[in-house]
Design an enzyme around this catalytic site. Structure first.
Site, short mmCIF file in Angstrom:
data_model
loop_
_atom_site.label_atom_id
_atom_site.label_comp_id
_atom_site.label_asym_id
_atom_site.label_seq_id
_atom_site.Cartn_x
_atom_site.Cartn_y
_atom_site.Cartn_z
CE LYS A 181 -21.82 4.46 25.81
NZ LYS A 181 -21.32 4.14 27.16
CD GLU A 255 -29.84 -8.88 24.07
OE1 GLU A 255 -30.79 -8.61 24.86
OE2 GLU A 255 -28.73 -9.19 24.45
#
Ligand code: NDP
Length: 475
Positions: A181, A255
């Site tokens: 996405k 991250e």
């Protein structure tokens, strides 16, 4: 100072279409979600309408990825997978100018950065990982490491194509299939990458791309048939994903944000350091998770450095991202601009000294002039929170120990910079730094061979290099 003549890149190169569809099971299809309008943050004009995914589309995409994994991709020899990934890399290179202009239009970043950093780095990640696909048995993870299965991947808006490459390339190289996405405000280059993937003749379902807002990301990462989730974005959303995956046994890499210290010692080459500081915080409008947003400068050289820094920052050209002379482009969204403005106001309120470049700003679009706060103390919000904009906070230190203590005084730990002439000091400081990446006498260097990732609230897991493969292998 001299005037630069305008040097606009042609927007026609972007081949912009009025509407874009999702990519599921090898085909472009309408999603059942409410279509979104993606805008050019430099002008606020609508660029295109983009189809978005409803929960049923997420389910279809995961099913397609599962089928492709079970029937084709998971069983394919690495030497065959490599050919597809090489083809993607080549096509990204061939269409690099188109992709660079499209990225600049959709994101607001200067064309010279999209052209010289984002797109080449994205291609490099595909090339690098294509090379790994048939060598996984020699990667140090056992004689024949196995893929995980289906990966759900959610990426942010700051480096849209590059983040897609960082996620998709290692996953494919290791034999996984993918549902990705892209961010709501920057879906376009991921959808051109889908065209490239179709042209590369990848088996249907190996890569699926679902535009949409945060709810699509949430539905995706919580889908019960995923084996792996990879997320890049804010620490807040990263934590919520970690909570929702706890106990499922699914592999996760995060991250997240950063508040990197860029440390300048008194023996550093000051002019070089100034260039590194500017690159560290004004590259990509400061929308960089590893941005050098906290400058720690040794007290004895602070005045000299600050004076040179102001002169250099005054020369940055802010404006039309498509102009090849532009150094600082548009802030990605009105929402992000408001967040930057609020944090800068908090800096004023808490007593920091604001210096702003006097560069003219365009009347339309989202812009924030390069800003440097000095007299910043560690307790201030602008020293603790990720601003994610062109705003630098300057703190001083007297001894190397104090520099290290201040650098590590953060809940984050993604990157750090060290500027000194002494190699021994670089090694000493780098060893003490609680950061995943430490640059010495340079900043913001990215290479697919080098692992990238964080400590603490900057997340866990590494992307890139041999270490990055581990995130996509059952080891
Ligand atoms: P988010 O973390 O909200 O967005 C990152 C991605 O996650 C986007 O694709 C987003 O979709 C999606 N997302 C949002 N909510 C969820 C959810 N609950 N579950 C799964 N996916 C979700 O970052 P923002 O864009 O809101 O930026 C906010 C702040 O985060 C920035 O100011 C910056 O400080 C930091 N940030 C850090 C980044 C980094 O690289 N470390 C990158 C981006 C932001 P959508 O685009 O539709 O919101």
């Amino acid at each position: 100072m001299w005037e630069y003549a305008p040097a606009p890149e042609s927007r026609d190169i972007a081949n912009l279409k009025p509407s874009y569809k999702m990519f599921v099971d090898g085909k472009f299809v309408e999603g059942a979600g409410e279509p979104l309008k993606t805008i050019n943050p430099a002008t606020e004009e609508v660029l295109a309408e983009v189809s978005t995914a409803a929960p049923s589309d997420v389910d279809n995409a995961v099913k397609a990825a599962r089928r492709a994994y079970d029937r084709v991709w998971g069983k394919m020899p690495g030497s065959e997978r490599a050919k597809y990934i090489f083809r993607i890399a080549r096509a990204v290179q061939e269409r690099s100018r188109e992709l660079a202009v499209l990225e600049s239009l959709d994101n607001g970043k200067p064309i010279k950065e999209a052209r010289d950093a984002d797109i080449p780095t994205a291609a490099a990640h595909f090339f690098y990982h294509a090379g790994w696909a048939d060598k996984l048995s020699y990667a140090g993870y056992g004689p024949s490491p196995k893929p995980l299965g289906v990966a759900g991947q959610v990426i942010p808006w700051n480096f849209p194509l590059m983040m897609a490459a960082w996620k998709i390339a290692p996953a494919l190289a290791c034999g996984n299939t993918v549902v990705l996405k892209p961010a709501e405000t920057t879906p376009l280059t991921a959808l051109v990458l889908a065209e490239i993937i179709q042209q590369a003749d990848l088996p249907p379902g190996v890569v699926n791309i679902l535009p949409g807002a945060g709810d699509v990301g949430k539905t995706l990462v919580e889908h019960p048939d995923l084996n792996k989730v990879a997320f890049t974005g804010s620490t807040e959303v990263g934590k919520s994903i970690q909570r929702s995956l706890a106990g499922t046994g699914r592999k996760l890499t995060l991250e997240l944000g950063g508040k990197a210290a860029n440390i300048v010692f008194d023996d550093a080459p000051i002019d070089q350091a100034v260039e590194g500081i500017v690159n560290g915080i004004f590259f990509n409008q400061g929308h960089v998770c590893c941005a050098g947003s906290r400058l720690l400068v040794q007290e004895s050289v602070a005045d000299e450095l600050l004076e040179k820094l102001h002169i250099r920052v005054s020369s940055l050209r802010v404006g039309d991202p498509l102009d090849k002379n532009t150094d600082v482009g548009a802030i990605n969204s009105g929402e992000q601009l408001t967040r930057i403005q609020e944090l800068a106001e908090a800096g004023d309120a808490e007593g920091a000294e604001r210096w702003t470049s006097s560069c003219p700003l365009p009347d339309k679009g989202f812009y924030f002039a390069p800003t440097v706060f000095s007299n910043v103390s560690q307790a201030m919000r602008i020293a603790r929170e990720e601003i994610f904009g062109p705003v630098l906070s300057v703190l001083t230190f007297r001894t190397p120990d104090e520099a290290v203590a201040k650098a590590n005084n953060t809940p984050y730990g993604l990157s750090a910079g060290i500027w000194t002439e002494k190699g021994s000091r670089i090694l000493w400081a780098a060893n003490k730094m609680r950061a995943g990446v430490v640059w010495a006498n340079t900043f913001n260097r990215f290479d697919p061979t080098a692992p990238f990732g964080g400590y603490q609230e900057s997340g866990f897991g590494r992307e890139g290099g041999r270490t990055g493969l581990e995130a996509y292998l059952d080891v």
